[in-house]
Design a protein around this motif. Structure first.
Motif, short mmCIF file in Angstrom:
data_model
loop_
_atom_site.label_atom_id
_atom_site.label_comp_id
_atom_site.label_asym_id
_atom_site.label_seq_id
_atom_site.Cartn_x
_atom_site.Cartn_y
_atom_site.Cartn_z
N ILE A 182 5.24 -11.40 0.84
CA ILE A 182 4.45 -12.52 0.04
C ILE A 182 5.23 -13.24 -0.89
N PHE A 290 -2.46 -14.92 -3.47
CA PHE A 290 -2.09 -14.53 -2.01
C PHE A 290 -2.14 -13.35 -1.56
N ARG A 291 -2.01 -12.29 -2.60
CA ARG A 291 -2.21 -11.00 -2.49
C ARG A 291 -3.57 -10.59 -2.47
N GLY A 294 -5.11 -11.57 0.70
CA GLY A 294 -4.75 -10.50 1.88
C GLY A 294 -5.51 -9.45 1.57
#
Length: 301
Positions: A182, A290-291, A294
């Motif tokens: 990422i 984004f982490r 996810g």
């Protein structure tokens, strides 16, 4: 065809075909990667890097190992140079501020303090917004963010280039718990497309130029200017001074005299350092978001 006598040549209207989707894709693909790197065309560099990365995954690991080892060695060498730059950064900032005061004088500095203060206030508000987003959605406190990213933001402040500190930004994202896959995708894209601090600075600068020239902008014109600056900042090279060229073009298109650019140029370096730090903060926050997304998707599955 031209007439034999002294008659004028007929005007020939050149017809240009509308740009199609295949043409846009061809324009994005870099024809000369070396020239794109030298010219700072980060979008072409990112596309080329993506193609190389995808290609590496399709070859045997034994064949890709020498190339990956070379990239790792280049990263280590770059990190050593970055450490030297961080050591010299305080001295460079002091010299820059001393030169600015000596060239412009204290009276002029006081006269433009309102402009500088407005930009810094807006950047501080944007920075606080990023920290609140990181706390609310990624559970990263401002204290932890400052501890992990402090040296990265200081380097971005001193170099005024989000592209130059990109390797350090990727490592900082890894320290914040972002997976390497990422971080390697979001940080380069953010260094190219996430220029919120630059767009904010340019909007204030346009209003400042308009006030200096006595040009009254309506709310509709201000909205057009802000939208144009936001669109122009996307894809702009993350190098020092690039925003000045965008600023001049937008001011000219709005019929705003650019004589006041002399004053803006006098304090641009300081504001450039501040907005670069804010842009890098935005890149890191995007990576941790984004982490978090996810992790939520994995938990739901």
């Amino acid at each position: 065809m031209a007439r034999v006598g002294g008659g004028a040549l007929p005007d020939v209207a050149e017809q240009s075909e509308p740009t199609t989707l295949p043409d846009l894709i061809v324009d994005i693909l870099p024809t000369n990667p070396t020239a794109s790197i030298v010219q700072g065309d980060m979008l072409a560099v990112v596309v080329f890097a993506l193609l190389v990365g995808i290609s590496i995954t399709r070859v045997q690991p034994s064949r890709a190992a020498p190339f990956l080892a070379l990239m790792d060695a280049l990263l280590s060498i770059s990190m050593n140079i970055v450490k030297w730059a961080m050591f010299l950064a305080p001295f460079a900032v002091f010299g820059l501020m001393a030169q600015l005061v000596m060239r412009m004088g204290f009276e002029t500095m006081l006269g433009i303090s309102g402009y500088v203060g407005t930009v810094l206030f807006g950047l501080a508000g944007l920075l606080c917004l990023y920290l609140v987003i990181a706390l609310a959605f990624a559970r990263i406190t401002p204290f932890r963010f400052a501890k992990e990213a402090g040296s990265n933001l200081l380097l971005a402040f001193s170099t005024s280039s989000s592209s130059a500190v990109m390797p350090v930004t990727i490592q900082t994202a890894r320290q914040l718990g972002v997976p390497q896959s990422i971080a390697n995708l979001v940080i380069p894209l953010g260094a190219t497309m996430n220029m919120a601090g630059t767009a904010l600075y340019q909007a204030v600068a346009i209003l400042f130029l308009a006030q200096l020239a006595g040009v009254d902008l309506t709310m509709a014109q201000i909205a057009v200017v802000v939208g144009t600056l936001v669109a122009s900042s996307i894809g702009a090279p993350g190098t020092p001074g690039v925003s000045i060229a965008i600023l001049v073009n937008v001011a000219s298109s709005m019929h705003i005299p650019v004589e006041g650019m002399v004053i803006i140029l006098g304090v641009d370096r300081l504001l450039d350092m501040c907005r670069t730090a804010v842009n890098v903060t935005g890149d890191l926050v995007a990576a941790v978001l984004f982490r978090a997304v996810g992790q939520e998707a994995a938990a739901a599955a």
